[in-house]
Design a protein around this motif. Structure first.
Motif, PDB file in Angstrom:
ATOM      1  N   LEU A  90       0.848  -1.112  -0.088  1.00 52.91           N
ATOM      2  CA  LEU A  90      -0.132  -0.049   0.101  1.00 52.91           C
ATOM      3  C   LEU A  90       1.007   1.362   0.056  1.00 52.91           C
ATOM      4  CD1 LEU A  90      -3.083  -0.573   2.411  1.00 52.91           C
ATOM      5  CD2 LEU A  90      -2.848   0.125   0.084  1.00 52.91           C
ATOM      6  N   PHE A  91       2.110   1.213   0.704  1.00 57.43           N
ATOM      7  CA  PHE A  91       2.810   2.335   0.975  1.00 57.43           C
ATOM      8  C   PHE A  91       3.936   2.458  -0.128  1.00 57.43           C
ATOM      9  CE2 PHE A  91       1.870   3.332   5.644  1.00 57.43           C
ATOM     10  CZ  PHE A  91       0.531   3.327   5.461  1.00 57.43           C
ATOM     11  N   ASP A  92       4.284   3.861  -0.484  1.00 57.01           N
ATOM     12  CA  ASP A  92       5.548   3.893  -1.220  1.00 57.01           C
ATOM     13  C   ASP A  92       6.582   4.556  -0.078  1.00 57.01           C
ATOM     14  OD1 ASP A  92       8.079   4.895  -2.352  1.00 57.01           O
ATOM     15  OD2 ASP A  92       6.727   5.968  -3.864  1.00 57.01           O
ATOM     16  N   LEU A  93       7.325   3.593   0.559  1.00 54.01           N
ATOM     17  CA  LEU A  93       8.169   4.129   1.638  1.00 54.01           C
ATOM     18  C   LEU A  93       9.264   5.145   1.547  1.00 54.01           C
ATOM     19  CD1 LEU A  93       8.311   0.858   3.781  1.00 54.01           C
ATOM     20  CD2 LEU A  93       6.886   2.741   4.320  1.00 54.01           C
ATOM     21  N   GLY A  94       9.388   5.403  -0.014  1.00 57.06           N
ATOM     22  CA  GLY A  94      10.353   6.448  -0.431  1.00 57.06           C
ATOM     23  C   GLY A  94       9.681   7.705  -0.411  1.00 57.06           C
ATOM     24  N   LYS A  95       8.364   7.813   0.285  1.00 57.20           N
ATOM     25  CA  LYS A  95       7.663   9.269   0.430  1.00 57.20           C
ATOM     26  C   LYS A  95       7.198   9.166   1.761  1.00 57.20           C
ATOM     27  CE  LYS A  95       6.099   9.344  -4.441  1.00 57.20           C
ATOM     28  NZ  LYS A  95       4.910   9.324  -5.379  1.00 57.20           N
ATOM     29  N   PRO A  96       6.883  10.238   2.435  1.00 57.89           N
ATOM     30  CA  PRO A  96       6.512  10.624   3.729  1.00 57.89           C
ATOM     31  C   PRO A  96       5.475   9.708   4.123  1.00 57.89           C
ATOM     32  CG  PRO A  96       7.046  12.674   2.754  1.00 57.89           C
ATOM     33  CD  PRO A  96       7.103  11.474   1.666  1.00 57.89           C
ATOM     34  N   VAL A  97       5.629   9.000   5.448  1.00 60.43           N
ATOM     35  CA  VAL A  97       4.721   8.552   6.199  1.00 60.43           C
ATOM     36  C   VAL A  97       4.328   9.037   7.446  1.00 60.43           C
ATOM     37  CG1 VAL A  97       4.232   6.042   7.000  1.00 60.43           C
ATOM     38  CG2 VAL A  97       5.200   6.151   5.088  1.00 60.43           C
ATOM     39  N   ALA A  98       3.182   9.072   7.992  1.00 58.74           N
ATOM     40  CA  ALA A  98       2.931   9.422   9.151  1.00 58.74           C
ATOM     41  C   ALA A  98       2.582   8.324  10.227  1.00 58.74           C
ATOM     42  CB  ALA A  98       1.421  10.528   9.259  1.00 58.74           C
ATOM     43  N   ALA A  99       3.473   7.958  11.077  1.00 59.77           N
ATOM     44  CA  ALA A  99       3.353   6.957  12.010  1.00 59.77           C
ATOM     45  C   ALA A  99       2.688   7.552  13.247  1.00 59.77           C
ATOM     46  CB  ALA A  99       4.624   6.337  12.095  1.00 59.77           C
ATOM     47  N   LEU A 100       1.745   7.117  13.664  1.00 58.33           N
ATOM     48  CA  LEU A 100       0.772   7.524  14.713  1.00 58.33           C
ATOM     49  C   LEU A 100       0.883   6.469  15.927  1.00 58.33           C
ATOM     50  CD1 LEU A 100      -2.429   8.057  12.615  1.00 58.33           C
ATOM     51  CD2 LEU A 100      -0.403   9.776  13.225  1.00 58.33           C
ATOM     52  N   CYS A 101       1.679   6.935  16.990  1.00 58.39           N
ATOM     53  CA  CYS A 101       1.879   5.940  18.155  1.00 58.39           C
ATOM     54  C   CYS A 101       0.826   6.739  19.341  1.00 58.39           C
ATOM     55  CB  CYS A 101       3.131   5.963  18.534  1.00 58.39           C
ATOM     56  SG  CYS A 101       4.139   5.189  17.232  1.00 58.39           S
ATOM     57  N   VAL A 102      -0.405   6.831  19.030  1.00 67.34           N
ATOM     58  CA  VAL A 102      -1.143   7.819  19.906  1.00 67.34           C
ATOM     59  C   VAL A 102      -1.925   7.039  20.989  1.00 67.34           C
ATOM     60  CG1 VAL A 102      -3.175   9.275  19.947  1.00 67.34           C
ATOM     61  CG2 VAL A 102      -1.296   9.577  18.231  1.00 67.34           C
ATOM     62  N   SER A 103      -1.484   7.271  22.038  1.00 66.80           N
ATOM     63  CA  SER A 103      -1.983   6.516  23.328  1.00 66.80           C
ATOM     64  C   SER A 103      -1.855   5.244  23.415  1.00 66.80           C
ATOM     65  CB  SER A 103      -3.414   6.982  23.559  1.00 66.80           C
ATOM     66  OG  SER A 103      -4.010   6.490  24.996  1.00 66.80           O
ATOM     67  N   VAL A 104      -0.966   4.840  23.017  1.00 64.26           N
ATOM     68  CA  VAL A 104      -0.298   3.443  22.980  1.00 64.26           C
ATOM     69  C   VAL A 104       1.099   2.925  23.971  1.00 64.26           C
ATOM     70  CG1 VAL A 104       0.959   3.555  20.882  1.00 64.26           C
ATOM     71  CG2 VAL A 104      -0.187   1.262  21.592  1.00 64.26           C
TER      72      VAL A 104
END
Length: 270
Positions: A147-161
């Motif tokens: 699904l992702f192109d890891l050569g482009k920016p990704v937002a990793a959400l580690c919210v309340s975990v």
């Protein structure tokens, strides 16, 4: 769960689950008596627990809007996603960017089952069962690389975990390892339960460790969470009680919590 335990594929409704407790606090229906009992006990120690869950959800919504609209991020990795609720990450992101892609990650088999049912037929969104203590395995997962192109920016959400991660598993190091696998210009949104009151930290941490399925980490101090952002460029307004992160005064005063807060912010990978 010990560090080498396999991921569970069975749903035990007789023992509390952090994901289902959060669902209960947000007014959801996907929870059971065991979850509700611990939620009520938690409210005895920290009466603002439910307000805090709502504050945290609103923070997540504002983060996604900021990163999609202002930063142009089109790929969101929601680590420790929890059960589907109103305004899920893919719904918020795709409201602003129609082709936004989202992968939900959780170790709870109930999250996997509900998430896959919700996302059936959505080819821009996936849910995977994985352990957030293994960021390399998450980012190498076939659904992520499809699904992702890891050569482009990704937002990793580690919210309340991250309060689910014990100190022995080095949560700051997990954030560093995640950032190391993301391209420059990616983002990490991180928040976790904090209290400067040692009695609250001890009482809540003890209750959750004794009660919940799987692992539980700790309520920490804000200075501990500051270290999670080492090496990242922190977006304004910095690291704060998340109810104060880029709030919109049009929506009235923010709900306040007394005993503890959800604390964090957003950092850019340089």
């Amino acid at each position: 769960m010990n560090h080498h335990a396999p991921l569970s594929h069975t749903i035990d409704v007789t023992r509390p689950s952090v994901a289902r407790m959060y669902n209960y606090y947000l007014g959801g229906k996907d929870n059971y008596p065991a979850d509700r009992r611990v939620c009520e006990r938690l409210l005895e120690h920290a009466p603002s627990a439910q307000v805090l869950a709502v504050n945290n959800r609103r923070f997540l919504q504002r983060v996604i809007r900021c990163l999609a609209v202002e930063e142009g991020v089109r790929q969101f990795l929601d680590i420790g996603a929890g059960l589907p609720t109103q305004d899920n990450v893919h719904e918020i992101a795709q409201r602003y960017i129609s082709d936004a892609r989202v992968v939900y990650v959780d170790s709870d088999p109930m999250v996997l089952a509900y998430g896959r049912a919700l996302l059936e037929g959505d080819d821009r969104t996936a849910v995977i069962q994985a352990d957030l203590r293994e960021p390399e395995a998450i980012l190498d997962h076939p659904r992520v690389t499809d699904l992702f192109d890891l050569g482009k920016p990704v937002a990793a959400l580690c919210v309340s975990v991250l309060h689910c991660i014990p100190d022995d598993d080095a949560p700051a190091e997990l954030i560093r390892r995640t950032a190391a696998r993301l391209c420059p210009g990616s983002f990490l949104a991180v928040s976790q339960l904090v209290s400067e009151d040692a009695r609250i930290r001890h009482a809540v941490t003890g209750l959750m460790r004794d009660s919940t399925v799987g692992r539980w980490g700790a309520v920490r101090r804000s200075s501990d969470v500051d270290r999670f952002f080492t090496g990242l460029d922190i977006l304004a307004p910095g690291l704060v009680d998340v109810s104060a992160w880029r709030t919109d005064p049009r929506f009235g005063p923010r709900p306040r919590t007394r005993e503890w807060t959800e604390y964090g912010g957003v950092g850019r990978v340089p």
